[in-house]
Design an enzyme around this catalytic site. Structure first.
Site: not given
Length: 258
Positions: A45, A56, A171
């Site tokens: 990734e 994040d 995911y």
């Protein structure tokens, strides 16, 4: 069988490292990618740096800031993938990032450039599946897999929708929070993967909060893939002069644990 499907056909938990393109500097990105393959990566990734990353944590936010300061753009990320492909035609590469850079380039132009570079899948954090019709249409026929996120709070309706439109893998964000935020409860992960698998046979990868080999091993017993990001990105930040070696060493620990 495309490269992502081939990676999941090995009948072992796939190991998926995440690194930010352009960190610690754009000239090392391809070397880091090759080092990850040496360390046992099944899929890479590659993060597209963005100034306002909503998912994040501090470690990956800071890596994006460093990459942007060094001139890393979406075009340069695609150039790195194309360079990587000259010597590695087997390892799948998934771009992970945010909508703005792609919208700025234009969906059709991005898909054409990504296909030419050798990208296998794309995960756009802020493309919700309910509003992704244009995105899916742009990818249709390109051979690039659209990858989507699910989380501990995903409803059955959201799971069903993602199960119908995701390709490559799904995911699963294993915790409520940002990358690297906390340790995860593998019992909760197992229960959620069971829910997801009632809707689809698409492989499920688990990321966020996997900090050590023991946790990776437990997750790998119930998931199809384990995603490691913040540990690698932090190791690169701690020793940028030896970024490829540090990335390989960290990933090898997780490969052996799996």
């Amino acid at each position: 069988m495309n490269r992502i499907a081939a990676a999941f056909a090995r009948r072992r938990p796939a190991l998926i490292p995440f690194v930010t393109a352009g960190d610690p500097d754009p000239g090392q990105t391809v070397s880091i990618m090759h080092a990850l393959v040496k360390g046992g990566a099944d899929i890479i990734e590659l993060g597209v740096p963005f100034s306002d990353p909503m998912a994040d944590g501090p470690v990956i936010q800071q890596s994006s800031e460093r990459a942007l300061k060094r001139g890393t753009s979406l075009h340069r990320v695609l150039e790195a993938v194309e360079e990587f492909r000259r010597s590695d035609a087997a390892t799948p590469v998934v771009l992970m990032g945010y909508a703005n850079p792609i919208e700025h380039m234009g969906l059709a132009a991005f898909v054409a450039a990504a296909k030419k570079a050798g990208v296998d899948g794309v995960l756009i954090v802020d493309y919700p599946p309910e509003e992704s019709a244009d995105w899916l249409a742009a990818l249709d026929g390109s051979g690039i897999d659209p990858i989507f996120l699910l989380s501990p709070t995903s409803s059955d309706a959201r799971i069903d929708l993602v199960a119908r439109i995701a390709k490559g893998y799904i995911y699963y964000v294993s915790l409520k929070g940002v990358t690297g935020a906390a340790h995860i409860d593998t019992r909760d992960v197992e229960a959620m993967i069971g829910r997801i698998r009632r809707h689809t046979k698409t492989p499920v990868g688990v990321g966020f909060g996997i900090r050590d080999g023991a946790t990776a091993h437990r997750v790998g017993q119930v998931a199809d893939a384990v995603v490691i990001g913040s540990r690698i990105v932090q190791a690169i930040a701690d020793d940028p002069a030896h970024a490829p070696q540090r990335a390989e060493t960290i990933l090898r620990e997780f490969r052996e644990a799996l």
